[in-house]
Scaffold this active site. Structure first.
Site, PDB file in Angstrom:
ATOM      1  N   SER A   1       0.856  -1.186   0.000  1.00 14.88           N
ATOM      2  CA  SER A   1       0.000   0.000   0.000  1.00 14.88           C
ATOM      3  C   SER A   1       0.894   1.238   0.000  1.00 14.88           C
ATOM      4  O   SER A   1       2.062   1.166   0.405  1.00 14.88           O
ATOM      5  CB  SER A   1      -0.886   0.005   1.254  1.00 14.88           C
TER       6      SER A   1
ATOM      7  N   TYR B   1      -1.728  -0.460  10.687  1.00 10.82           N
ATOM      8  CA  TYR B   1      -1.900  -0.892   9.290  1.00 10.82           C
ATOM      9  C   TYR B   1      -0.646  -0.563   8.489  1.00 10.82           C
ATOM     10  O   TYR B   1      -0.127  -1.417   7.757  1.00 10.82           O
ATOM     11  CB  TYR B   1      -3.124  -0.215   8.676  1.00 10.82           C
TER      12      TYR B   1
END
Length: 252
Positions: free
Chosen positions: A147, A161
């Protein structure tokens, strides 16, 4: 040139975790349309079977199996299914992921554990299952979904995350360094892309922030599917190590 590269996807056997929706589903459909045999794992077998029916109707080859990536034996069974059904494994896409956004002060430890189990350990289980096969074959390709939050910490709220996605990038790069030569390693780092990932937050404020962020920024999941296909279709001596893609309007 593009038609020649597309032929490098035809006939390949591709395993995809998190294949029941979002990036996994879209990538499976796209690769199958280019002639790949796709093997899909996810917890929701009903969704997998519906996707498989569509792929078969369109003339593609597909196998599915209920798979929880937090269970090493299930990930190994998925990869073994690909080898047993199609005789080889060319690509493993470690796609399954969870994004639970909340400030660290909320101490949602259960969600931290789940993100580590899915985003990090799930990837490692995929590597453990496929690496011996790739080494025996003398070829293979790991594609690991990270990501942009694995490049810049997504905080406040996304610190854990981001930590898992930084780990994905570290593992994928270490994998390239350790086994590169005949085994390829690609990191895909998307920004806001349409998928179920945005629904992973139980924190009310975090969920509202993510919903608003995606509404303002997201692009279709086909964008990532095309990037993955680009990495796969390269000649065997070309390793696309990382692709970062964002919506043009996304600042983060």
């Amino acid at each position: 040139m593009s038609s020649v590269l597309a032929n490098n996807i035809n006939g390949k056997v591709v395993v995809i975790t998190g294949g029941s929706s979002g990036l996994g589903e879209t990538t499976a459909r796209h690769l199958a349309s280019l002639g790949a045999s796709v093997v899909l794992g996810a917890r929701r077998i009903d969704k997998l079977e519906a996707i498989a029916a569509d792929i078969r109707t369109a003339g593609g080859e597909v196998a599915v199996q209920a798979t929880d990536v937090t269970c090493q034996d299930e990930v190994k069974a998925l990869v073994n299914l690909a080898q047993e059904r199609f005789g080889k494994v060319d690509v493993v896409i470690n796609n399954a992921g969870l994004m639970a956004i909340a400030p660290l002060a909320e101490t949602r430890v259960d969600e931290w554990d789940r993100m580590i189990d899915i985003n990090v350990k799930g990837l490692l289980y995929g590597v453990a299952a496929a690496l011996p096969i790739f080494q025996e074959q003398g070829s293979g390709h790991f594609i690991n979904i990270s990501s942009v939050a694995g490049i810049k910490v997504f905080s406040p709220g996304g610190t854990v995350y981001s930590g898992t996605k930084f780990a994905v990038r570290a593992i994928a790069e270490g994998l390239r360094h350790e086994v590169g030569g005949k085994i390829r390693s690609t990191i895909i780092s998307p920004g806001a892309v349409e998928s179920e990932l945005k629904h992973g937050s139980s924190d009310t404020q975090g969920a509202a922030f993510v919903k608003d962020f995606y509404q303002q920024n997201e692009i279709p999941s086909e964008s990532v599917a095309r990037a993955i296909a680009y990495a796969i279709e390269q000649p065997a001596d070309v390793d696309i190590n990382e692709i970062v893609l964002r919506p043009t309007v996304q600042e983060f």
